[in-house]
Scaffold this active site. Sequence first.
Site, PDB file in Angstrom:
ATOM      1  N   LYS A  13       0.832  -1.213   0.000  1.00 56.07           N
ATOM      2  CA  LYS A  13       0.000   0.000   0.000  1.00 56.07           C
ATOM      3  C   LYS A  13       0.867   1.264   0.000  1.00 56.07           C
ATOM      4  O   LYS A  13       0.624   2.198  -0.750  1.00 56.07           O
ATOM      5  CB  LYS A  13      -0.931   0.019   1.229  1.00 56.07           C
ATOM      6  N   ARG A  88      -9.685   0.786   8.830  1.00 52.47           N
ATOM      7  CA  ARG A  88      -9.300  -0.594   9.144  1.00 52.47           C
ATOM      8  C   ARG A  88     -10.420  -1.357   9.830  1.00 52.47           C
ATOM      9  O   ARG A  88     -10.256  -2.546  10.107  1.00 52.47           O
ATOM     10  CB  ARG A  88      -8.092  -0.576  10.070  1.00 52.47           C
ATOM     11  N   ARG A 127      11.861  -6.150   5.083  1.00 49.45           N
ATOM     12  CA  ARG A 127      11.819  -4.785   4.551  1.00 49.45           C
ATOM     13  C   ARG A 127      12.486  -3.758   5.464  1.00 49.45           C
ATOM     14  O   ARG A 127      12.520  -3.903   6.676  1.00 49.45           O
ATOM     15  CB  ARG A 127      10.385  -4.393   4.179  1.00 49.45           C
ATOM     16  N   ARG A 160      14.361  -0.254  10.330  1.00 47.99           N
ATOM     17  CA  ARG A 160      13.343  -1.301  10.228  1.00 47.99           C
ATOM     18  C   ARG A 160      12.276  -1.013  11.264  1.00 47.99           C
ATOM     19  O   ARG A 160      12.587  -0.517  12.350  1.00 47.99           O
ATOM     20  CB  ARG A 160      13.958  -2.679  10.505  1.00 47.99           C
ATOM     21  N   ARG A 172      -0.885  -9.103  13.222  1.00 49.88           N
ATOM     22  CA  ARG A 172      -1.455  -8.058  12.357  1.00 49.88           C
ATOM     23  C   ARG A 172      -2.302  -8.679  11.250  1.00 49.88           C
ATOM     24  O   ARG A 172      -3.326  -8.127  10.855  1.00 49.88           O
ATOM     25  CB  ARG A 172      -0.336  -7.186  11.775  1.00 49.88           C
TER      26      ARG A 172
HETATM   27  P1  AMP Z   1       0.634   0.346   9.214  1.00 51.38           P
HETATM   28  O1  AMP Z   1       1.871   1.158   9.039  1.00 51.38           O
HETATM   29  O2  AMP Z   1      -0.508   0.852   8.386  1.00 51.38           O
HETATM   30  O3  AMP Z   1       0.863  -1.133   9.034  1.00 51.38           O
HETATM   31  O4  AMP Z   1       0.175   0.561  10.737  1.00 51.38           O
HETATM   32  C1  AMP Z   1       1.005   0.153  11.821  1.00 51.38           C
HETATM   33  C2  AMP Z   1       0.169   0.010  13.093  1.00 51.38           C
HETATM   34  O5  AMP Z   1      -0.427   1.277  13.422  1.00 51.38           O
HETATM   35  C3  AMP Z   1      -1.000  -0.954  13.006  1.00 51.38           C
HETATM   36  O6  AMP Z   1      -0.614  -2.298  13.223  1.00 51.38           O
HETATM   37  C4  AMP Z   1      -1.906  -0.414  14.120  1.00 51.38           C
HETATM   38  O7  AMP Z   1      -1.406  -0.777  15.406  1.00 51.38           O
HETATM   39  C5  AMP Z   1      -1.731   1.099  13.972  1.00 51.38           C
HETATM   40  N1  AMP Z   1      -2.709   1.672  13.013  1.00 51.38           N
HETATM   41  C6  AMP Z   1      -2.432   2.208  11.780  1.00 51.38           C
HETATM   42  N2  AMP Z   1      -3.540   2.612  11.171  1.00 51.38           N
HETATM   43  C7  AMP Z   1      -4.570   2.323  12.007  1.00 51.38           C
HETATM   44  C8  AMP Z   1      -5.987   2.471  11.926  1.00 51.38           C
HETATM   45  N3  AMP Z   1      -6.581   2.979  10.834  1.00 51.38           N
HETATM   46  N4  AMP Z   1      -6.723   2.048  12.982  1.00 51.38           N
HETATM   47  C9  AMP Z   1      -6.154   1.537  14.088  1.00 51.38           C
HETATM   48  N5  AMP Z   1      -4.832   1.342  14.231  1.00 51.38           N
HETATM   49  C10 AMP Z   1      -4.040   1.734  13.196  1.00 51.38           C
END
Ligand code: AMP
Length: 221
Positions: A13, A88, A127, A160, A172
Amino acid sequence: MNVVLLGPPGAGKGTQARRLEDGHGMVQLSTGDMLRAAVASGSAIGRQAKDVMEAGQLMPDALMLEMIGARIEEPDCLHGFTLDGFPRTVGQAEGLDRMLAQRGKKLDFVIEMAVDDAALIERIAGRFECCSCGTGYHDTFKRPATKGVCDNCGDTNFRRRADDNAAAVERRLTVFHNQTAPLLPYYEERGILRTVDGMAEIDEVSRQIEAIIESGTSGKA
Ligand code: AMP
């Protein structure tokens, strides 16, 4: 144009959102990046986010809606944005619909990046990114042309993510299947869901996304 990129962690993404920003001026709105910045700043939200993120769990809907609501008010979002990592949950999607309607905006497309769970663990575990410009790399699939030097900006510092380890990734993914996958039928019903093959090469994924964006702009004056 306003789009959502929807897919599990590691689907690509962020990479595609950055390309849409470069190519179309659609601002990348990554809630993960916003939360990581909050953690780095040591704010109250950051302290809460640190534990939640490391556990691979989700932050509360109300807080995330407030964060995105404030961000899409900013002038750079006027020409369109790409939501990366938001919404999400169905609660976030409903809140987003209300928020956009109040501001006379809407989502044009929700683009599902379909990927295979087993491949994701390998993708994520390898990554890393440039500390300076954020360009993403991978131990196996995309190393810098010169070892230790960013192709884009020449910086030599990389980082990282703390939650990019196999145990956190599995959590996740479970959260994605339980809480985020229900957004697929939600947006399908609204007629704006499109799907690309997230397992394809990065350029091919971009090509598929471009075709979707093009289908949305060609009918407009
Ligand atoms: P990401 O970088 O999008 O994978 O987000 C990393 C972490 O941030 C996720 O595993 C959640 O703990 C938190 N997070 C990011 N976006 C959201 C969201 N829209 N709702 C809730 N938690 C979020």
